[in-house]
Write a protein that holds these residues in place. Structure first.
Motif, short mmCIF file in Angstrom:
data_model
loop_
_atom_site.label_atom_id
_atom_site.label_comp_id
_atom_site.label_asym_id
_atom_site.label_seq_id
_atom_site.Cartn_x
_atom_site.Cartn_y
_atom_site.Cartn_z
N ARG A 22 35.82 48.63 33.07
CA ARG A 22 34.79 47.61 33.31
C ARG A 22 35.04 46.40 32.36
N ARG A 23 35.70 46.74 31.35
CA ARG A 23 36.01 45.52 30.41
C ARG A 23 37.04 44.82 31.10
N HIS A 24 38.17 45.50 31.38
CA HIS A 24 38.95 44.46 32.31
C HIS A 24 38.61 43.62 33.38
N TRP A 25 37.76 44.15 34.22
CA TRP A 25 37.02 43.59 35.21
C TRP A 25 36.13 42.43 34.60
N ARG A 26 35.34 42.88 33.74
CA ARG A 26 34.48 41.80 33.27
C ARG A 26 35.18 40.47 32.81
N LEU A 27 36.54 40.61 32.31
CA LEU A 27 37.32 39.58 31.92
C LEU A 27 37.95 38.78 33.03
N VAL A 28 38.08 39.39 34.19
CA VAL A 28 38.66 38.87 35.52
C VAL A 28 37.46 38.26 36.07
N VAL A 29 36.33 38.91 36.39
CA VAL A 29 35.38 38.19 37.14
C VAL A 29 34.78 37.02 36.57
N GLY A 30 34.42 37.08 35.11
CA GLY A 30 33.78 35.97 34.63
C GLY A 30 32.41 36.04 34.76
N ASP A 31 31.64 34.63 34.85
CA ASP A 31 30.31 34.70 34.91
C ASP A 31 29.84 34.59 36.42
N VAL A 32 28.71 35.05 36.83
CA VAL A 32 28.30 34.66 38.18
C VAL A 32 27.56 33.26 37.81
N LYS A 33 27.88 32.36 38.63
CA LYS A 33 27.16 31.02 38.59
C LYS A 33 26.54 30.91 39.56
N ALA A 55 44.70 41.10 40.75
CA ALA A 55 43.23 41.21 40.32
C ALA A 55 42.18 40.35 40.76
N THR A 56 42.73 38.92 41.09
CA THR A 56 41.67 38.06 41.71
C THR A 56 41.50 38.28 43.13
N GLY A 57 42.42 38.66 43.78
CA GLY A 57 42.41 39.10 45.11
C GLY A 57 41.38 40.23 45.25
N GLU A 58 41.61 41.45 44.45
CA GLU A 58 40.32 42.32 44.35
C GLU A 58 38.90 41.65 44.33
N VAL A 59 38.83 40.85 43.29
CA VAL A 59 37.43 40.23 43.22
C VAL A 59 36.92 39.53 44.35
N GLU A 60 37.95 38.88 44.98
CA GLU A 60 37.49 37.69 46.08
C GLU A 60 37.09 38.74 47.45
N ARG A 61 37.86 40.01 47.60
CA ARG A 61 37.45 41.06 48.62
C ARG A 61 36.28 41.51 48.23
N VAL A 62 35.92 41.93 47.13
CA VAL A 62 34.57 42.45 46.84
C VAL A 62 33.65 41.33 47.00
N ALA A 63 33.78 40.04 46.50
CA ALA A 63 32.71 38.93 46.40
C ALA A 63 32.41 38.87 48.01
N ASP A 64 33.32 39.04 49.01
CA ASP A 64 33.08 38.88 50.56
C ASP A 64 32.04 39.69 51.11
N THR A 65 32.37 41.00 50.58
CA THR A 65 31.38 41.93 50.86
C THR A 65 30.00 41.85 50.24
#
Length: 75
Positions: A22-33, A55-65
């Motif tokens: 979770r710590r790793h992904w918290r750093l990658v995702v940043g804040d929800v604006k 990592a940013t690709g994974e975040v974008e994939r999840v963001a789309d969902t």
């Protein structure tokens, strides 16, 4: 759903689907604006991931969902 709830959902989904902590992904995702609904009626939130391309690709994939399931959040 609040922006905090959405952020937690991001982290849980990323840990489950991509591995890591979770710590790793918290750093990658940043804040929800969160943006006002009068200017962003279809989806009022965004994230700006930072880190490796994978990592940013994974975040974008999840963001789309998550945008499809939770397009509107509260501050």
């Amino acid at each position: 759903m609040t922006s905090g709830d959405l952020h937690d959902l991001f982290l849980s989904t990323l840990v489950k689907e991509a591995g890591g902590t979770r710590r790793h992904w918290r750093l990658v995702v940043g804040d929800v604006k969160v943006y006002p609904l009068d200017t962003h009626p279809h989806c009022n939130w965004s994230v700006t991931p930072s880190g490796s391309a994978a990592a940013t690709g994974e975040v974008e994939r999840v963001a789309d969902t998550l945008r499809a399931r939770h397009p509107v959040v509260t501050g």
